[in-house]
Design an enzyme around this catalytic site. Structure first.
Site, short mmCIF file in Angstrom:
data_model
loop_
_atom_site.label_atom_id
_atom_site.label_comp_id
_atom_site.label_asym_id
_atom_site.label_seq_id
_atom_site.Cartn_x
_atom_site.Cartn_y
_atom_site.Cartn_z
CG ASP A 243 -1.78 1.19 1.50
OD1 ASP A 243 -2.00 1.94 0.57
OD2 ASP A 243 -2.26 1.51 2.41
CB SER B 144 -0.69 3.26 5.09
OG SER B 144 -0.49 1.67 4.49
CG ASN C 257 2.06 1.92 10.66
OD1 ASN C 257 3.25 2.15 11.30
ND2 ASN C 257 1.35 3.12 10.85
CD1 TRP D 150 -1.67 -2.86 9.42
CD2 TRP D 150 -2.73 -4.74 9.71
NE1 TRP D 150 -2.70 -2.64 8.90
CE2 TRP D 150 -3.67 -3.78 8.86
CE3 TRP D 150 -3.32 -6.17 10.03
CZ2 TRP D 150 -4.65 -4.40 8.34
CZ3 TRP D 150 -4.44 -6.58 9.46
CH2 TRP D 150 -5.19 -5.64 8.78
CE1 TYR E 76 -4.24 1.37 6.44
CE2 TYR E 76 -5.11 0.39 8.46
CZ TYR E 76 -4.13 0.71 7.65
OH TYR E 76 -2.91 -0.08 8.01
CG ASP F 232 -3.77 4.64 -1.84
OD1 ASP F 232 -3.05 3.73 -1.60
OD2 ASP F 232 -4.86 4.98 -1.10
CB THR G 120 -7.54 3.85 -3.02
OG1 THR G 120 -7.17 4.04 -1.54
CG2 THR G 120 -8.83 4.16 -3.29
#
Length: 431
Positions: free
Chosen positions: A133, A136, A138, A140, A179, A322, A325
């Site tokens: 992505d 963003s 991070n 996870w 998000y 992005d 998206t």
């Protein structure tokens, strides 16, 4: 796409892809290949309902829209007070924030298909299908305890087991991320992580609670700038660069249009010249404070300027590139003007008569025709269509923004250059 952990984030409308292997001409380039997989008919039917309902709400009068939002808010408030397991660990302030966020999610979370890639965490490696992505920063993945705390969100996902990794390190604190498609909360951890040929020591969120729609993804690997990451966390690609694991401090993305194709890819450290034609056109970033965001001068519909950015203080709009998206998005006023011109019927009738549009970026036009921005899905009723353009309002300091999501990135090969802080585009070559 993600906002700061303390602010409402950007939409998570993803397209589905699995990563495979391809040999680049550069020894230090690392490819994650992708397989395009559409949703099944029943799921596609729900997405069509939601997306067309969102267009209806957008084009309603302000009074009608207020009534709908009040009704939706009351439904969310009722749900949040019902004692579901996700809400057990949250205080009243968090519940209030979540309610507002969930209302936003229901209006904007319209998954087309999802682009996933292989990502491993732990020793020995535990494998996950993640979204790479650019919206963003991070990393996870779902924790094995998530199955008890958020059974709906974590069902049918690969779950990380710290006990099964010899390189796991528990860290203090937690990761909270909002998000457009929901939110996650997890404990902070550190472990060996990466893609084939790229392995780093990575701080990440081991997610215990998730709310919203994240599709079939087992997690997210954020590729935006460090300032968007949770405090003290270095993004994955920044760790890769710090260790000198790639020859060039850039990565590139090609997204196939063909369902179940194995052609899509994220390539770390190089560009794949077989995937685009002509020269790459470079666009400097507005800043390195958050997203891969560039200057948009305006948009055109059938060659007519729409004057979308005339009232902006700097004379341009902020366009975020992005990969997390699926659709194109715009703030409310712009979307309300554009969607009626671009909207397709659910039956797909008249699709070929819809206008072409264009993004004008640093004086250069990037056109999209209806075959680019209309999304087709096979639903329970057969083939149906929706315009891949939605309203999304991102508050300051990161917004307002327009988003060029996967609808745009299927048409244009994209390169994300950290050495020069720029994004580059060229016409993608599809087999």
């Amino acid at each position: 796409m993600q906002g700061h952990t303390s602010a409402t984030g950007i939409i998570a409308l993803w397209a589905f892809v699995l990563l495979a292997c391809f040999c680049s001409g550069v020894a230090d380039a690392h490819r994650v290949g992708l397989t395009h997989t559409p949703p099944d008919a029943e799921v596609a039917n729900v997405y069509m309902d939601d997306a067309h309902s969102a267009h209806d709400r957008l084009l309603s009068s302000d009074n009608e829209l207020d009534e709908l939002e009040q009704l939706l808010q009351s439904m969310v408030d009722e749900q949040d007070g019902s004692g579901d397991e996700d809400s057990l660990d949250e205080d009243d302030a968090a519940s209030s924030t979540r309610a507002k966020r969930e209302a936003k999610t229901r209006q904007t979370d319209f998954m087309n298909t999802q682009y996933y890639g292989d990502f491993s965490v732990g020793t020995p490696a535990q494998n996950f299908k993640v979204v790479f992505d650019t919206g963003s920063s991070n990393v996870w993945v779902y924790d094995r305890k998530c199955a008890a705390l958020s059974p709906y969100a974590c069902a049918d996902h690969s779950l990380y087991s710290a006990a099964d990794s010899s390189t796991f390190v528990a860290l203090p604190g937690e990761m909270r991320i909002t998000y457009g498609g929901g939110f996650i909360r997890g404990r902070m951890a550190q472990d060996t992580a990466g893609v084939q040929g790229l392995s780093v020591t990575q701080k990440f969120g081991s997610t215990l609670i998730a709310r919203g729609k994240f599709g079939r993804s087992d997690g997210i690997v954020g590729l935006a700038y460090p300032k968007l990451a949770t405090a003290g966390v270095t993004p994955f690609f920044d760790n890769v660069m710090k260790q000198g694991l790639v020859q060039n401090n850039l990565f590139s993305i090609f997204l196939s249009r063909t369902p179940r194709s194995t052609d899509s890819e994220v390539l770390f450290g190089d560009v794949n010249k077989q995937r685009f034609s002509g020269k790459l056109r470079h666009h400097s970033l507005i800043s390195t404070a958050d997203y891969w965001a560039i200057r948009m001068d305006d948009m055109e519909v059938n060659g007519q300027r729409m004057h979308m950015c005339d009232d902006q203080p700097d004379g341009f709009c902020k366009l975020v590139v992005d990969s997390g998206t699926s659709f194109l998005t715009a703030p409310y006023e712009a979307a309300k003007e554009l969607v009626p011109k671009m909207r397709v019927s659910r039956s797909c009738a008249g699709k070929e008569k819809l206008p072409s549009i264009a993004y004008i970026i640093d004086g250069h036009k990037y056109p999209l025709d209806s075959s680019d921005y209309v999304v087709e899905m096979n639903t329970l009723a057969g083939k149906e269509c929706v315009t891949g353009f939605m309203q999304l309002d991102v508050p300051p300091p990161h917004g307002p923004v327009f988003i060029a999501g996967d609808v745009f990135l299927r048409k244009y090969y994209s390169v994300y250059d950290r050495a020069n802080n720029r994004v580059s585009f060229a016409n993608a070559v599809h087999n």
